[in-house]
Motif scaffolding. Structure first.
Motif, mmCIF file in Angstrom:
data_model
loop_
_atom_site.group_PDB
_atom_site.id
_atom_site.type_symbol
_atom_site.label_atom_id
_atom_site.label_comp_id
_atom_site.label_asym_id
_atom_site.label_seq_id
_atom_site.Cartn_x
_atom_site.Cartn_y
_atom_site.Cartn_z
ATOM 1 N N LEU A 1 0.815 -1.213 0.000
ATOM 2 C CA LEU A 1 0.000 0.000 0.000
ATOM 3 C C LEU A 1 0.847 1.261 0.000
ATOM 4 O O LEU A 1 1.882 1.334 0.663
ATOM 5 N N LYS A 2 0.381 2.254 -0.733
ATOM 6 C CA LYS A 2 0.944 3.598 -0.637
ATOM 7 C C LYS A 2 -0.190 4.525 -0.237
ATOM 8 O O LYS A 2 -1.249 4.517 -0.862
ATOM 9 N N THR A 3 0.019 5.295 0.809
ATOM 10 C CA THR A 3 -1.044 6.160 1.305
ATOM 11 C C THR A 3 -0.646 7.625 1.200
ATOM 12 O O THR A 3 0.539 7.981 1.277
ATOM 13 N N TYR A 4 -1.652 8.460 1.018
ATOM 14 C CA TYR A 4 -1.491 9.907 0.931
ATOM 15 C C TYR A 4 -2.500 10.519 1.894
ATOM 16 O O TYR A 4 -3.658 10.107 1.931
ATOM 17 N N GLY B 1 -15.016 2.550 -1.034
ATOM 18 C CA GLY B 1 -15.453 3.554 -0.068
ATOM 19 C C GLY B 1 -14.356 3.959 0.893
ATOM 20 O O GLY B 1 -13.168 4.035 0.537
ATOM 21 N N ASP B 2 -14.760 4.224 2.143
ATOM 22 C CA ASP B 2 -13.831 4.747 3.143
ATOM 23 C C ASP B 2 -12.697 3.785 3.473
ATOM 24 O O ASP B 2 -11.705 4.196 4.078
ATOM 25 N N ALA B 3 -12.816 2.530 3.116
ATOM 26 C CA ALA B 3 -11.697 1.604 3.301
ATOM 27 C C ALA B 3 -10.504 2.015 2.455
ATOM 28 O O ALA B 3 -9.356 1.703 2.793
ATOM 29 N N ALA B 4 -10.763 2.745 1.371
ATOM 30 C CA ALA B 4 -9.688 3.139 0.451
ATOM 31 C C ALA B 4 -9.436 4.632 0.428
ATOM 32 O O ALA B 4 -8.334 5.066 0.097
ATOM 33 N N HIS B 5 -10.440 5.442 0.777
ATOM 34 C CA HIS B 5 -10.255 6.886 0.649
ATOM 35 C C HIS B 5 -11.219 7.645 1.542
ATOM 36 O O HIS B 5 -12.337 7.205 1.809
ATOM 37 N N ILE B 6 -10.774 8.803 2.010
ATOM 38 C CA ILE B 6 -11.580 9.724 2.821
ATOM 39 C C ILE B 6 -11.481 11.102 2.175
ATOM 40 O O ILE B 6 -10.411 11.504 1.710
ATOM 41 N N VAL B 7 -12.588 11.819 2.140
ATOM 42 C CA VAL B 7 -12.566 13.198 1.642
ATOM 43 C C VAL B 7 -13.168 14.116 2.690
ATOM 44 O O VAL B 7 -14.028 13.702 3.471
ATOM 45 N N VAL C 1 -11.469 8.948 -7.967
ATOM 46 C CA VAL C 1 -11.123 9.241 -6.575
ATOM 47 C C VAL C 1 -10.282 10.505 -6.487
ATOM 48 O O VAL C 1 -10.573 11.418 -5.700
ATOM 49 N N TRP C 2 -9.234 10.579 -7.301
ATOM 50 C CA TRP C 2 -8.359 11.745 -7.217
ATOM 51 C C TRP C 2 -9.057 13.016 -7.714
ATOM 52 O O TRP C 2 -8.798 14.113 -7.209
ATOM 53 N N ALA C 3 -9.968 12.880 -8.677
ATOM 54 C CA ALA C 3 -10.749 14.046 -9.110
ATOM 55 C C ALA C 3 -11.629 14.553 -7.960
ATOM 56 O O ALA C 3 -11.744 15.764 -7.736
ATOM 57 N N ALA C 4 -12.232 13.631 -7.214
ATOM 58 C CA ALA C 4 -13.072 14.026 -6.077
ATOM 59 C C ALA C 4 -12.231 14.568 -4.929
ATOM 60 O O ALA C 4 -12.650 15.497 -4.227
ATOM 61 N N GLU C 5 -11.060 13.987 -4.712
ATOM 62 C CA GLU C 5 -10.155 14.516 -3.690
ATOM 63 C C GLU C 5 -9.756 15.949 -4.022
ATOM 64 O O GLU C 5 -9.724 16.819 -3.148
ATOM 65 N N ARG D 1 -10.195 15.296 6.989
ATOM 66 C CA ARG D 1 -8.954 14.780 6.417
ATOM 67 C C ARG D 1 -9.171 14.371 4.975
ATOM 68 O O ARG D 1 -10.276 14.038 4.560
ATOM 69 N N SER D 2 -8.089 14.418 4.205
ATOM 70 C CA SER D 2 -8.041 13.813 2.873
ATOM 71 C C SER D 2 -7.124 12.611 2.981
ATOM 72 O O SER D 2 -6.014 12.716 3.520
ATOM 73 N N PHE D 3 -7.578 11.457 2.483
ATOM 74 C CA PHE D 3 -6.796 10.224 2.601
ATOM 75 C C PHE D 3 -7.056 9.351 1.380
ATOM 76 O O PHE D 3 -8.198 9.184 0.964
#
Length: 389
Positions: free
Chosen positions: A173-176, A284-290, A335-339, A268-270
């Protein structure tokens, strides 16, 4: 017990995936750590994008939403008492529907019950096994007994703190992440909304949002320091500060009342990449948070599971693995567009504690672009109403 797809998590994303799979004749079992009553008690946002509405229609769970949901054809932005309204229908010919996430979850639960789908609530000690092999399975305990669920694939729809993402090796995994230096204090009340449409307001004291769940129930938010607690904010203090942050015309017609619920949510953004690891797929939130500023959390999750349902339908119906192999890459573009959009809205409308006069001028210039440039308003409308999944 054996199934084709094991779904971890019975929130709206897991339930929506279960219904979409059912519509395609794909067997699935949902495991949920909490009780059904607890899942329904969670207070969440309720702005549904165009594609989320379509997903609920495909799942056979849209009847009540169409009957009770509130169609919003635009949104109002207020920047230090300067107004603009972004007209979604005028700019892009689409709209959003305001319908509480709790109601979405309830409708999906009812739809699943009607189909006889299996959902195991209060499934404890859930563990994923052999996810990098040919025979993945899930173990859990329920009513004091240990159970095993064999499957072809596992869909992790169990949120940020769930077991699914934690089951992927850390070196894969790589997280941001970006943590914001404030939170949102939300208040739910049985009072008529101050406006027929959502109002996003920027004020020197901080951001405010006027939202709603129905014509008689309102949801309001205030930006507050992370050091604040709910106990610091009486109802009287909340209403007084909300009026202070709104333009006088709105403040004068704001109807107040006792709170039904109050809570503070950090922002947070994740993002975690990839969203697939062999037999395990995150959604969903398992992979990303906005941040909630762009109303993207539930909608991103709905996009993920619609994409995943399409991939599984192609695999089981046509014998093609193209969809499941391309799942992560396909989702990540959206995902990145929504982030980006959620980050943009957060930067535009909040007062940052370490901000300076230059940043204030940049926020004002950005607001002016929205006010004076049709292209900027159209871009905001496209992103708010939702990009295709």
């Amino acid at each position: 017990m054996k199934t084709q797809v094991a779904i971890i998590g019975a929130g709206p994303s897991g339930l929506l995936l279960g219904q979409l799979l059912y519509q395609n004749g794909i067997d699935n079992v949902i495991l949920e750590r909490k009780s059904g009553e607890y899942v329904l008690s969670r207070i969440r946002a309720g702005v549904l994008e165009h594609t989320t509405v379509q997903g609920l229609e495909k799942a056979g769970a849209a009847e009540r939403m169409h009957r009770e949901g509130l169609v919003h054809e635009g949104v109002e932005l207020v920047f230090n008492h300067q107004h603009i309204r972004v007209d979604f229908e005028k700019e892009i010919g689409k709209h959003v529907v305001v319908y509480g996430q709790t109601e979405v979850t309830r409708d999906l639960m009812d739809a699943r019950a009607a189909t006889g789908g299996i959902t195991v609530y209060e499934a404890q000690d859930v563990a994923l096994h052999d996810i990098d092999g040919n025979q993945p399975y899930v173990t859990y305990t329920h009513n004091g007994e240990t159970h095993r669920l064999d499957c072809d694939f596992i869909a992790g729809c169990d949120g940020f703190h769930g077991v699914s993402r934690q089951s992927i090796p850390a070196d894969v995994l790589k997280t941001y992440e970006r943590v914001y230096p404030f939170g949102w204090l939300g208040l739910l009340s049985d009072t008529p909304p101050v406006s027929e449409e959502l109002i996003y307001a920027k004020h020197p004291n901080g951001f405010a949002l006027c939202s709603q769940r129905s014509t008689t129930r309102s949801r309001y938010y205030l930006q507050v320091p992370l050091s604040d607690t709910v106990e610091d904010w009486s109802d009287e203090r909340f209403w007084a500060e909300l009026k202070n942050r709104l333009p006088p015309a709105y403040a004068a017609r704001l109807i107040t009342g006792p709170s039904l619920e109050k809570s503070i949510a950090p922002l947070r953004s994740f993002v975690s990449e990839p969203m697939r690891y062999h037999a395990l797929f995150l959604a969903g939130d398992a992979a990303h948070i906005v941040p909630p500023t762009g109303a993207k959390g539930l909608n991103l999750a709905a996009g993920d599971v619609q994409c995943l349902a399409d991939a599984f339908a192609d695999y089981y119906g046509n014998g093609s693995s193209a969809g499941i192999d391309g799942y992560s890459e396909r989702c990540m573009k959206r995902v990145w567009a929504a982030e980006r959009f959620s980050w943009y809205m957060t930067k535009l409308l909040h007062t940052f504690p370490d901000g300076d006069e230059f940043e204030e001028k940049m926020q004002q210039a950005e607001f002016n672009q929205l006010k004076l440039t049709e292209h900027a308003a159209k871009l905001l409308a496209e992103n708010y109403v939702g990009l295709p999944y």
